[in-house]
Design a protein around this motif. Structure first.
Motif, mmCIF file in Angstrom:
data_model
loop_
_atom_site.group_PDB
_atom_site.id
_atom_site.type_symbol
_atom_site.label_atom_id
_atom_site.label_comp_id
_atom_site.label_asym_id
_atom_site.label_seq_id
_atom_site.Cartn_x
_atom_site.Cartn_y
_atom_site.Cartn_z
ATOM 1 N N ASN A 99 23.279 45.658 -17.162
ATOM 2 C CA ASN A 99 22.919 45.669 -18.571
ATOM 3 C C ASN A 99 22.038 44.451 -18.857
ATOM 4 N N GLY A 100 20.805 44.690 -19.279
ATOM 5 C CA GLY A 100 19.838 43.626 -19.501
ATOM 6 C C GLY A 100 20.253 42.605 -20.549
ATOM 7 N N VAL A 101 21.192 42.965 -21.437
ATOM 8 C CA VAL A 101 21.654 42.045 -22.488
ATOM 9 C C VAL A 101 22.253 40.775 -21.872
ATOM 10 N N PHE A 102 22.863 40.920 -20.712
ATOM 11 C CA PHE A 102 23.525 39.767 -20.080
ATOM 12 C C PHE A 102 22.531 38.707 -19.587
ATOM 13 N N TYR A 103 21.242 39.076 -19.510
ATOM 14 C CA TYR A 103 20.254 38.076 -19.133
ATOM 15 C C TYR A 103 20.113 36.995 -20.208
ATOM 16 N N ILE A 104 20.458 37.352 -21.447
ATOM 17 C CA ILE A 104 20.455 36.355 -22.527
ATOM 18 C C ILE A 104 21.517 35.292 -22.234
ATOM 19 N N PHE A 105 22.705 35.752 -21.847
ATOM 20 C CA PHE A 105 23.787 34.819 -21.500
ATOM 21 C C PHE A 105 23.445 34.027 -20.231
ATOM 22 N N LEU A 106 22.713 34.681 -19.335
ATOM 23 C CA LEU A 106 22.270 33.987 -18.124
ATOM 24 C C LEU A 106 21.335 32.834 -18.494
ATOM 25 N N ALA A 107 20.412 33.085 -19.425
ATOM 26 C CA ALA A 107 19.475 32.045 -19.858
ATOM 27 C C ALA A 107 20.226 30.886 -20.513
ATOM 28 N N ILE A 108 21.231 31.206 -21.331
ATOM 29 C CA ILE A 108 22.040 30.167 -21.977
ATOM 30 C C ILE A 108 22.784 29.341 -20.929
ATOM 31 N N SER A 109 23.337 30.030 -19.924
ATOM 32 C CA SER A 109 24.068 29.346 -18.849
ATOM 33 C C SER A 109 23.152 28.401 -18.073
ATOM 34 N N ILE A 110 21.914 28.816 -17.829
ATOM 35 C CA ILE A 110 20.955 27.977 -17.111
ATOM 36 C C ILE A 110 20.613 26.739 -17.931
ATOM 37 N N ILE A 111 20.427 26.930 -19.247
ATOM 38 C CA ILE A 111 20.108 25.796 -20.129
ATOM 39 C C ILE A 111 21.253 24.796 -20.145
ATOM 40 N N VAL A 112 22.488 25.299 -20.248
ATOM 41 C CA VAL A 112 23.663 24.416 -20.245
ATOM 42 C C VAL A 112 23.778 23.688 -18.908
ATOM 43 N N SER A 113 23.490 24.396 -17.814
ATOM 44 C CA SER A 113 23.547 23.787 -16.480
ATOM 45 C C SER A 113 22.516 22.678 -16.334
ATOM 46 N N ILE A 114 21.322 22.900 -16.883
ATOM 47 C CA ILE A 114 20.287 21.866 -16.861
ATOM 48 C C ILE A 114 20.729 20.662 -17.685
ATOM 49 N N PHE A 115 21.390 20.930 -18.809
ATOM 50 C CA PHE A 115 21.921 19.840 -19.638
ATOM 51 C C PHE A 115 22.929 19.012 -18.843
ATOM 52 N N PHE A 116 23.824 19.684 -18.112
ATOM 53 C CA PHE A 116 24.785 18.976 -17.260
ATOM 54 C C PHE A 116 24.053 18.134 -16.213
ATOM 55 N N LEU A 117 23.024 18.725 -15.601
ATOM 56 C CA LEU A 117 22.264 18.030 -14.554
ATOM 57 C C LEU A 117 21.632 16.756 -15.100
ATOM 58 N N PHE A 118 20.943 16.882 -16.235
ATOM 59 C CA PHE A 118 20.276 15.724 -16.831
ATOM 60 C C PHE A 118 21.284 14.667 -17.262
ATOM 61 N N THR A 119 22.418 15.098 -17.780
ATOM 62 C CA THR A 119 23.445 14.145 -18.215
ATOM 63 C C THR A 119 23.947 13.317 -17.042
ATOM 64 N N PHE A 120 24.116 13.965 -15.899
ATOM 65 C CA PHE A 120 24.625 13.254 -14.723
ATOM 66 C C PHE A 120 23.551 12.440 -14.021
ATOM 67 N N TYR A 121 22.319 12.485 -14.497
ATOM 68 C CA TYR A 121 21.332 11.511 -14.047
ATOM 69 C C TYR A 121 21.684 10.121 -14.574
ATOM 70 N N TYR A 122 22.318 10.080 -15.749
ATOM 71 C CA TYR A 122 22.560 8.809 -16.443
ATOM 72 C C TYR A 122 23.987 8.290 -16.331
ATOM 73 N N ILE A 123 24.965 9.186 -16.232
ATOM 74 C CA ILE A 123 26.371 8.758 -16.243
ATOM 75 C C ILE A 123 26.687 7.769 -15.126
ATOM 76 N N PRO A 124 26.347 8.041 -13.848
ATOM 77 C CA PRO A 124 26.679 7.076 -12.790
ATOM 78 C C PRO A 124 25.990 5.720 -12.940
ATOM 79 N N PRO A 125 24.640 5.654 -13.108
ATOM 80 C CA PRO A 125 24.026 4.324 -13.230
ATOM 81 C C PRO A 125 24.455 3.577 -14.478
ATOM 82 N N MET A 126 24.720 4.284 -15.563
ATOM 83 C CA MET A 126 25.172 3.634 -16.787
ATOM 84 C C MET A 126 26.551 3.022 -16.599
ATOM 85 N N THR A 127 27.402 3.698 -15.830
ATOM 86 C CA THR A 127 28.763 3.215 -15.598
ATOM 87 C C THR A 127 28.774 1.944 -14.757
ATOM 88 N N VAL A 128 27.945 1.900 -13.706
ATOM 89 C CA VAL A 128 27.946 0.727 -12.819
ATOM 90 C C VAL A 128 27.173 -0.448 -13.406
#
Length: 320
Positions: free
Chosen positions: A130-159
């Motif tokens: 069902n092609g409708v689920f590609y909308i949820f796939l796009a949202i999941s990818i955006i959230v995953s990218i947000f997680f990725l970018f966030t973890f660029y900063y969490i480790p160096p900021m902590t140390v």
């Protein structure tokens, strides 16, 4: 001009990478020991339980993440341009000083991986029906990218900074949007690293050679170089944001204090109320010898200072 700056920055990065390469390899060697131990434990658990699930293998990230603090500590010093970085000392101190915080980061990182992997896999499969689920796939990818970018900063900021966990996650989340350009640069650097590793693996025509090459890359090359790439891209803007944010906070506090004291011109200094206010009624012997300290208003103040402040505060007519 922008292209010239980018070229200089790239040249500086490559030069620093090759200059620090032996130390990066040593950092990976230190990180390889806990990596092999924890991955071996969870691989064994995965085999004996018969689950054969990535869910179990991903658990490696939780106990391993505190040791990644050592990697980040070392590469942060390198990115700052420090010479003669003591890899062993910085790695051990990074692990010891940030163990509990990075353990929490490991749990959050595991949840992020779990969500990203299974949501993208699931909605990709559902989307074929069902092609409708590609909308949820796009949202999941955006959230995953947000997680990725966030973890660029969490480790160096902590140390680097002694700030609360709440502020670490808040600042890191803000920088996923505020420093989008640097996040893309870090992602591009990681993509190039991925391509280089993929090229090495494609040159291995025998399955056992692929396995050996994967282990060597994962344990002895990728972790510290990955951290070096990320820190090179995001460390400077992260440091600037935190330091300037702290200065801005102090400036706001100063302005608030000025308003409380009836000062609306922020170029003026905040009056020092603890000593300067209310000296007209204090009794100080003006004829006494010496300049001893007198306890007043919770502070030890020299007699000469009290006399000066008292005289300055007393109207001229009363002094006469």
């Amino acid at each position: 001009m922008s292209t010239e700056k980018s070229s200089v920055a790239l040249t500086s990065f490559i030069s620093s990478l090759f200059h620090n390469f032996p130390k990066l390899l040593l950092t990976n060697l230190l990180f390889a020991v806990p990596s092999a131990v924890f991955f071996g434990i969870f691989w064994f658990i995965n085999m004996i339980t018969g689950l054969n699930s990535n869910f179990i293998l991903f658990l490696t990230a939780i106990p391993l993440f505190p040791f990644y603090a050592g990697v980040v500590q070392v590469t942060s010093h390198m990115v700052r341009g420090e010479e003669n970085v003591d890899v062993l000392h910085n790695f051990i101190s990074g692990v010891k000083e940030n163990f509990l915080r990075f353990l929490v980061h490991g749990i959050v990182f595991y949840v992020a991986i779990f969500f990203s992997y299974y949501s993208i896999t699931m909605y990709t499969s559902f989307g074929k029906v069902n092609g409708v689920f590609y909308i949820f796939l796009a949202i999941s990818i955006i959230v995953s990218i947000f997680f990725l970018f966030t973890f660029y900063y969490i480790p160096p900021m902590t140390v680097t900074f002694d700030i609360s966990m709440k502020n670490i996650y808040k600042n890191s989340a803000l920088m996923t949007f505020g420093e989008f350009k640097h996040n893309l640069i870090a992602t591009l650097g990681l993509f190039v690293l991925f391509l280089l590793c993929a090229t090495v693996l494609m040159c291995c025509y025998v399955p056992i050679a692929v396995i050996i090459a994967t282990i060597v890359l994962a344990l002895f090359f990728v972790p510290s170089i990955m951290s070096f790439i990320i820190n090179s891209a995001v460390y400077k803007p992260m440091y600037t944001m935190i330091v300037k944010g702290d200065e801005k906070s102090k400036e706001i506090d100063r302005k608030i204090e000025n308003r409380k004291n009836g000062i609306f011109d922020d170029t003026e200094e905040t009056p020092k109320k603890n000593i300067a206010d209310g000296f007209s009624d204090i009794e100080v012997d003006e004829k006494a010898d010496g300049d001893e300290y007198i306890y007043y208003n919770g502070k030890m103040v020299k007699r000469s200072v009290l006399l000066k402040l008292k005289n300055d505060e007393t109207p001229k007519g009363e002094q006469d």
